[in-house]
Design an enzyme around this catalytic site. Sequence first.
Site, PDB file in Angstrom:
ATOM      1  N   HIS A   1       0.809  -1.218   0.000  1.00 32.44           N
ATOM      2  CA  HIS A   1       0.000   0.000   0.000  1.00 32.44           C
ATOM      3  C   HIS A   1       0.845   1.272   0.000  1.00 32.44           C
ATOM      4  O   HIS A   1       0.343   2.354  -0.304  1.00 32.44           O
ATOM      5  CB  HIS A   1      -0.986  -0.006   1.189  1.00 32.44           C
ATOM      6  CG  HIS A   1      -0.370   0.272   2.520  1.00 32.44           C
ATOM      7  ND1 HIS A   1      -0.075  -0.714   3.441  1.00 32.44           N
ATOM      8  CD2 HIS A   1      -0.003   1.432   3.117  1.00 32.44           C
ATOM      9  CE1 HIS A   1       0.437  -0.178   4.526  1.00 32.44           C
ATOM     10  NE2 HIS A   1       0.488   1.119   4.365  1.00 32.44           N
TER      11      HIS A   1
ATOM     12  N   ASP B   1       0.062  -7.614   1.354  1.00 34.78           N
ATOM     13  CA  ASP B   1       0.561  -6.251   1.521  1.00 34.78           C
ATOM     14  C   ASP B   1       2.088  -6.199   1.588  1.00 34.78           C
ATOM     15  O   ASP B   1       2.669  -5.501   2.421  1.00 34.78           O
ATOM     16  CB  ASP B   1      -0.046  -5.602   2.768  1.00 34.78           C
ATOM     17  CG  ASP B   1      -0.008  -4.078   2.693  1.00 34.78           C
ATOM     18  OD1 ASP B   1       0.303  -3.541   1.613  1.00 34.78           O
ATOM     19  OD2 ASP B   1      -0.273  -3.424   3.721  1.00 34.78           O
TER      20      ASP B   1
ATOM     21  N   SER C   1       4.759   2.642   7.902  1.00 38.25           N
ATOM     22  CA  SER C   1       4.388   1.468   7.113  1.00 38.25           C
ATOM     23  C   SER C   1       5.550   1.003   6.242  1.00 38.25           C
ATOM     24  O   SER C   1       6.177   1.804   5.544  1.00 38.25           O
ATOM     25  CB  SER C   1       3.190   1.797   6.214  1.00 38.25           C
ATOM     26  OG  SER C   1       2.031   1.983   6.971  1.00 38.25           O
TER      27      SER C   1
END
Length: 443
Positions: A173, A203, A282
């Site tokens: 993402h 992911d 992230s």
Amino acid sequence: MAFSVLRAAPTRPRAAKPSSCLSHHPFHPRSSSPARSCNPGRRCWCEANRRGEPEGDRPTASPLSKGAAAAFALILSVESGLPLDALARLPLPEQASHYASRLTQARALSAPGLAAEEEAVVGIFNQNTPSVVNITNVQQFRAMGSLDIMEQPVGTGSGFVWDKQGHIITNYHVIKGASTVKVTLIDKRSYDASVVGFDEDKDVAILQVQENQASSLKPIQVGKSANLNVGMSVFAIGNPFGLDHTMTSGIISGLGRVIQGTTGRPIRGAIQTDAAINPGNSGGPLLNKNGQLIGINTAILDPSGKGGNVGVGFAIPVDTVKGIVEQIIQFGKIVRPVLGITLAPDSALAQLGRKGVLVLDVPDKSPATGKLQPTYRSLTGIVLGDIITAVNGTKVEASADLYNLLDDLKVGDTVTITVERNNQKDTQDVSVTLGSRVTSFES
């Protein structure tokens, strides 16, 4: 720095010297002092020493005052170039040696030292920051009222160096929709990176910089996530809110969590931590106390919807990541077992008060063609398809349960699927051989 000469305190008068011998200065082996006499009637210790005979009374240094001894130790340290702690071990006069030791202790107490635990944490940071990178997602857009195509950064995240070939791991993402991905190192060098491959369901994405740029990269030390325990110390390094190479710490708060990926499919086995994870973290590494990678920081629980840390963060375990990364690097593709069906949203059955997974469509030539029935529209209304309630005897109450069961199977496995058919509560078993869904990244 200037030093003033301090005189020693007065001593008792020396006796007349009927004979004398030249003794070397005990403080500086390369210089000689004026001749000093031995006590009358006693054997000269230095003469006896040269002959190998027992010593007489050895000359003793004159006693020094406290201030003089401390000053003497300081001056001697400057003149000789030796540190005070080394001087404290030399055969100096007792008082000077004592004050050299005391001065060393005082300096140690005043120095900004680190505790053992702090040194370990600092070591983890210094060891891993060269391996952590900042990732910028640059996307193309058309300016309003113009035909020109422009590029603009739309988001940032973190990543880490996987190997010497220049592969860099991050979350999918973080780079989703990017026309260009830029990787920035801790020394501010910035490179364009190509997307080698990704697993959208899990992911995970793999980037790579050019070979001539990869030689200076430092790969992260990869650990294992199989033997983790709740309560273990962990550390997160990343770029929250654009603050590059920020380190936070905490513990493992939970194991075996299930989080939702970008495709809506579950990611099993996630590591829960209270280490602060914020937007920009992230894709960054979650490390154990040895500085080894145990997970990729991926998501946070955000009940407020404001994107801030509330002490509940999640990381994809490194054992899951390793399998995906090695498969893409080695084979250039991701292969997953599938039933070949389209599922209805879980909310569709929930509204009917039913549990299970509703089959919405069964495409032609899929593994389930002719074995599972789809939902369709008739003249009288909607006819529900099969509702999957179990796979190989394991209960299925929602789509996440079905995906979890498929993750443990392989392409070509034959599974027994229990379904409710024709809107009846009675069940029947159907055998289906799993097919494959291949996502290829070979150019």
